[in-house]
Design a protein around this motif. Structure first.
Motif, mmCIF file in Angstrom:
data_model
loop_
_atom_site.group_PDB
_atom_site.id
_atom_site.type_symbol
_atom_site.label_atom_id
_atom_site.label_comp_id
_atom_site.label_asym_id
_atom_site.label_seq_id
_atom_site.Cartn_x
_atom_site.Cartn_y
_atom_site.Cartn_z
ATOM 1 N N ARG A 1 0.826 -1.237 -0.168
ATOM 2 C CA ARG A 1 -0.050 0.081 -0.017
ATOM 3 C C ARG A 1 0.938 1.171 -0.014
ATOM 4 O O ARG A 1 0.633 2.242 -0.680
ATOM 5 C CB ARG A 1 -0.961 -0.165 1.255
ATOM 6 N N GLU B 1 1.056 4.074 -3.010
ATOM 7 C CA GLU B 1 0.686 5.749 -2.759
ATOM 8 C C GLU B 1 1.691 6.521 -3.439
ATOM 9 O O GLU B 1 1.582 7.503 -3.789
ATOM 10 C CB GLU B 1 0.442 5.821 -1.183
ATOM 11 N N GLU C 1 1.449 6.731 -6.868
ATOM 12 C CA GLU C 1 0.603 7.401 -7.440
ATOM 13 C C GLU C 1 0.857 8.937 -7.210
ATOM 14 O O GLU C 1 0.736 9.925 -8.169
ATOM 15 C CB GLU C 1 -0.752 7.445 -6.751
ATOM 16 N N GLN C 2 1.625 9.132 -6.035
ATOM 17 C CA GLN C 2 2.075 10.670 -5.762
ATOM 18 C C GLN C 2 2.822 10.969 -6.896
ATOM 19 O O GLN C 2 2.891 12.155 -7.455
ATOM 20 C CB GLN C 2 2.472 10.896 -4.536
#
Length: 215
Positions: free
Chosen positions: A15, A19, A22-23
């Protein structure tokens, strides 16, 4: 090893890694969008800037339009919307945070690029912007207004949330991109102007209540 550490090891870093990926992608998308505009933005360029495979982008966003709109919209998810105690305090906090976001060249430039493309393609890009970005910004204003109504500061009929969102966002964006960064003086002036308008509408409503012929 503690039970929580054991659980974390069992889950693995999936996870947090997702994240972080994606950032990296959304930051790269904003930067490329701000630099090149939507018409010259490509998934290949964004993937290279983010350091990921192009397929990683397409698994999340089927098109560059969806990626571009998402990349700008998610920046406003970071705005703190906790209750500050009054409509003025809530609005001040929101405006200050939005101004800070738009002062960032990648966010402000990307937002401007989306608006420009929305004007050229209102049914395509414009619809995507309205569905995602505009909805988020309206929700930020709506939250402050709904709290003010529940406190009894204003009456429901006194606040046009869509119009207020347009005024606030438009003023902050224009100041950010066209006439210099929105500083404390600007924020103070905008809050005072909104307060003056709200007070004038309240007085007008009271006059109409006592004299229905008032225009």
């Amino acid at each position: 090893m503690t039970s929580s550490a054991t659980e974390g090891a069992r889950r693995g870093p999936g996870r947090p890694r997702e994240e972080a990926t994606e950032q990296a992608i959304t930051l790269a998308a904003r930067q490329v969008l701000a630099e090149k505009g939507l018409s010259r933005m490509s998934m290949e360029t964004v993937a290279a800037r983010a350091g990921v495979a192009k397929s990683t982008l397409y698994r999340r966003w089927p098109s560059k339009v969806e990626l571009a709109v998402h990349a700008v919209a998610v920046t406003f998810d970071t705005v703190d919307t906790t209750d500050k105690g009054s409509l003025a305090a809530d609005m001040r906090s929101g405006i200050e945070q939005a101004a800070r976001l738009l002062r960032d060249p990648s966010t402000g430039g990307a937002y401007a690029a989306l608006l420009a493309e929305s004007a050229r393609d209102p049914e395509g890009v414009g619809a995507a912007v309205r569905a995602s970005l505009s909805t988020r910004l309206r929700a930020l204003v709506a939250t402050s207004v709904e709290r003010a109504i529940s406190r009894g500061e204003i009456r429901p009929e006194m606040a046009d949330v869509d119009l207020l969102a347009d005024v606030v966002v438009g003023a902050v964006l224009h100041r950010s991109l066209a006439t210099g960064g929105p500083d404390d003086t600007f924020v103070d002036g905008l809050i005072e102007l909104l307060a003056d308008v709200a007070y004038a509408r309240l007085l007008l409503a009271r006059r109409k209540a006592t004299n229905p012929l008032t225009t």
